[in-house]
Design a protein around this motif. Structure first.
Motif, PDB file in Angstrom:
ATOM      1  N   ARG A  20      32.739  40.225  39.505  1.00 19.66           N
ATOM      2  CA  ARG A  20      32.695  38.411  39.759  1.00 19.66           C
ATOM      3  C   ARG A  20      32.701  38.293  41.189  1.00 19.66           C
ATOM      4  O   ARG A  20      33.302  39.033  41.995  1.00 19.66           O
ATOM      5  CB  ARG A  20      34.140  38.112  39.129  1.00 19.66           C
ATOM      6  N   TYR A  67      32.333  30.828  36.638  1.00 23.99           N
ATOM      7  CA  TYR A  67      33.047  31.722  35.878  1.00 23.99           C
ATOM      8  C   TYR A  67      33.849  31.417  34.556  1.00 23.99           C
ATOM      9  O   TYR A  67      34.683  30.623  34.955  1.00 23.99           O
ATOM     10  CB  TYR A  67      33.962  32.694  36.849  1.00 23.99           C
ATOM     11  N   CYS A 102      40.067  40.977  32.283  1.00 22.86           N
ATOM     12  CA  CYS A 102      39.361  40.418  31.161  1.00 22.86           C
ATOM     13  C   CYS A 102      37.848  40.639  31.066  1.00 22.86           C
ATOM     14  O   CYS A 102      37.503  40.648  29.786  1.00 22.86           O
ATOM     15  CB  CYS A 102      39.709  38.780  31.344  1.00 22.86           C
ATOM     16  N   ILE A 103      37.093  41.099  31.962  1.00 21.95           N
ATOM     17  CA  ILE A 103      35.927  41.248  31.814  1.00 21.95           C
ATOM     18  C   ILE A 103      35.612  43.021  32.107  1.00 21.95           C
ATOM     19  O   ILE A 103      34.517  43.526  32.530  1.00 21.95           O
ATOM     20  CB  ILE A 103      34.900  41.051  32.831  1.00 21.95           C
ATOM     21  N   ASN A 152      47.736  39.672  35.445  1.00 21.89           N
ATOM     22  CA  ASN A 152      46.990  40.869  35.885  1.00 21.89           C
ATOM     23  C   ASN A 152      46.272  40.604  37.168  1.00 21.89           C
ATOM     24  O   ASN A 152      45.997  41.574  37.980  1.00 21.89           O
ATOM     25  CB  ASN A 152      45.794  41.085  34.887  1.00 21.89           C
ATOM     26  N   PHE A 153      45.894  39.447  37.798  1.00 12.30           N
ATOM     27  CA  PHE A 153      45.816  38.999  39.067  1.00 12.30           C
ATOM     28  C   PHE A 153      46.708  37.869  39.321  1.00 12.30           C
ATOM     29  O   PHE A 153      46.425  36.809  39.636  1.00 12.30           O
ATOM     30  CB  PHE A 153      44.272  38.489  39.117  1.00 12.30           C
ATOM     31  N   ARG A 172      40.048  38.308  48.321  1.00 12.58           N
ATOM     32  CA  ARG A 172      39.346  37.308  47.391  1.00 12.58           C
ATOM     33  C   ARG A 172      40.240  36.092  47.339  1.00 12.58           C
ATOM     34  O   ARG A 172      39.604  34.933  47.396  1.00 12.58           O
ATOM     35  CB  ARG A 172      39.276  37.879  45.890  1.00 12.58           C
TER      36      ARG A 172
HETATM   37  O1  LIG Z   1      41.207  39.474  34.402  1.00 13.63           O
HETATM   38  C1  LIG Z   1      40.042  38.589  34.640  1.00 13.63           C
HETATM   39  C2  LIG Z   1      39.799  38.164  35.952  1.00 13.63           C
HETATM   40  O2  LIG Z   1      39.197  37.084  35.890  1.00 13.63           O
HETATM   41  C3  LIG Z   1      39.306  39.225  36.709  1.00 13.63           C
HETATM   42  S1  LIG Z   1      38.418  38.780  38.044  1.00 13.63           S
HETATM   43  O3  LIG Z   1      38.870  37.425  38.806  1.00 13.63           O
HETATM   44  O4  LIG Z   1      36.987  38.533  37.341  1.00 13.63           O
HETATM   45  O5  LIG Z   1      38.238  39.817  38.853  1.00 13.63           O
END
Ligand SMILES: O=C[C@H](O)CS(=O)(=O)O
Ligand code: NAD
Length: 474
Positions: free
Chosen positions: A436, A442, A281-282, A151-152, A101
């Motif tokens: 996503r 977004y 987050c989603i 987290n990412f 990604r």
């Molecule tokens: O943690 C929230 C991120 O926006 C996750 S993602 O990029 O949508 O996969």
């Protein structure tokens, strides 16, 4: 020997005495050290960014650099995925997806760099402006400060850095202290791609010091922040009149209507409730299930959840790894226990091994339980039955947050009703709240934030409109 990385400021890698150990989140081993910034380093980084901007890069050059970075990243896919798996504790297969990604995020931003346009404004239609030609251009905001979460650690940083550079800004990044290595690697890649000194600066350290110094600095023109609501609110307060984009938390809901394809919905919900141990987050946190299909969906969800493999993120078969810290695992276990004490039914999971929590399903949850009304950010999903679509929509909207929502239905009318009435930034039909694609707009409403990411939309946020009027019959 364990590697030590420095800060990236201007053309230099700066080593300080204050070393931050970076741990493998599964083994607890120290995998690297990285230097923490002092206030003087913050000032130097802002100066380096201002200096770089004195010689602007053409849109064509920016685009070429971003394409090159995307290509270099592709060649380093396995190395980057291994870093994410270690520093964030993300299962390798998901870490590989994240790198894929990020490659796209850079490519999309490279495209956007060549498409930044204003518009003609027909002022001559108005009395007194007959001889005027008016049009807008989009100018870079200047120095962009990008503060990112754990987290990412790669792709969410790239969602800030790549559009900022595409738009002609210089960037200062401050990644989460638990996961700074991906951000360091982005610096290496951009340098290799030909980005001149000062356009990408990396500062590492706690939000309470380095973050605050960055918020204090009046020569920073714009903040793009991804993280918790509490810190986002602080960023907004401190930024004053300076523009911000805030990508914050959520307790996202997914609706399973009575006409849903359960064979599609159940495995997707199980996967996306527990991906990255729910630290998304989603993430699917609240499942609203029509009473007619409640029992069958519940059974299928349990079956698919129990099939998930919990373990070492570096093992390619692992689906769910550890939480980012023991403190987070403690908090999540306390919320599960509190819900169970207040009458929730534990359908699966609820046990802990080190910093790993088994994927947990809770039923009979009530609106005031933390697992329902706050953001869990852990491997826990909650189930609630509903009788009418209005009730499901109302419950989904009964949240301080509004990032994304999912709806499973075979009915176009139900899909449109949800699309219109759900108060969120994105409604995902026949998929979960957690879908996503990096090209899409977004972002959230309410306490989930303001502004939109996705390279095309982030470039709009990271530029400002300026009108030019030419009196052409002087
Ligand atoms: O943690 C929230 C991120 O926006 C996750 S993602 O990029 O949508 O996969
Ligand atoms: N909407 C989105 O796109 C999105 C994406 C990922 C994560 N998140 C949210 O992020 C949260 C989890 O991430 P986290 O724990 O890293 O968030 P966090 O808010 O604790 O930290 C985010 C960043 O802010 C920095 N920070 C902390 N205090 C600061 C201060 N006073 N000034 C400036 N910077 C400061 C941190 O060091 C880190 O780099 C969750 O709420 C999650 O929903 C949202």
């Amino acid at each position: 020997m364990t590697a030590t990385y420095g800060l990236l400021i201007g053309s230099k890698e700066i080593f300080t005495d204050d070393l931050l150990p970076v741990q493998d989140k599964y083994s607890g081993d120290t995998i690297a050290y990285i230097c923490q910034a002092r206030q003087a380093d913050v000032n130097d980084a802002v100066r380096a960014a201002s200096q770089a901007r004195k010689e602007p890069l053409s849109p064509y050059r920016r685009s070429q650099i971003l394409y090159a970075a995307s290509t270099i990243m592709k060649g380093r896919r396995d190395e980057l995925a291994a870093i994410i798996a270690a520093e964030a504790g993300k299962p390798l297969k998901d870490a590989l997806v994240e790198v894929g990604r990020a490659i796209e995020t850079f490519r999309l931003s490279a495209e956007e760099a060549t498409r930044i346009t204003g518009e003609m404004v027909p002022v001559e239609a108005y009395p007194g402006s007959e001889n005027r030609l008016a049009f807008t251009i989009r100018a870079p905001r200047g120095t962009v400060c990008a503060i990112s979460p754990f987290n990412f650690p790669l792709n969410l940083l790239c969602h800030k850095v790549a559009p900022a550079l595409a738009a002609g800004n210089a960037v200062i990044t401050k990644p989460a202290s638990t996961t700074p290595l991906s951000a360091y690697k982005v610096g290496e890649i951009l340098q290799e791609a030909g980005l001149p000194a000062g356009w990408y600066n990396l500062l590492v350290g706690p939000g309470s010091t380095v973050g605050e110094w960055l918020l204090d600095h009046q020569e920073i023109n714009y903040y793009t922040f991804t993280g918790s609501y509490e810190i986002g609110k602080r960023v907004q307060e401190r930024a004053g009149f300076r523009k911000t984009t805030l990508e914050l938390g959520s307790n996202a809901a997914t609706i399973i209507h009575k006409d849903a394809d359960l064979e599609l919905a159940a495995p997707l919900c199980a996967r996306m409730a527990f991906a990255n141990a729910g630290q998304v987050c989603i993430s699917v946190q609240r499942l609203l299930v029509h009473r007619d299909v409640y029992q069958s969906f519940r059974d299928a969800l349990i079956k698919h959840t129990k099939a998930l493999v919990l373990g070492d993120p570096k093992d390619p078969t692992t689906d769910v790894g550890p939480l980012i810290s023991a403190k987070e695992a403690d908090r999540i276990m306390a919320w599960i226990e509190e819900a169970c004490n207040d009458g929730a039914q534990l359908l699966s999971g609820g046990t802990r091994r080190g910093n790993m929590i088994e994927p947990t399903i809770l039923a009979d949850v009530k609106g005031e339980m933390k697992v329902w009304c706050q953001e869990i950010f852990g491997p826990v999903v909650t189930l609630v039955p509903y009788d009418s679509l209005e009730e499901a929509i109302e419950q989904t909207n009964q949240s301080e947050y509004g990032l994304q929502a999912g709806v499973f239905t075979r009915s176009i009318d139900v899909a449109f009703e949800c699309a219109k009435k759900l108060h969120v930034g994105g409604v995902i039909i026949n998929d979960t709240s957690a879908h996503r694609t990096d090209s899409m707009p977004y972002g959230g409403v309410k306490n989930s934030g303001t502004g939109r990411e996705g390279p095309k939309y982030a470039v709009q946020e990271m530029t400002e409109s300026k009108v030019i009027v030419i009196n052409h019959r002087m």
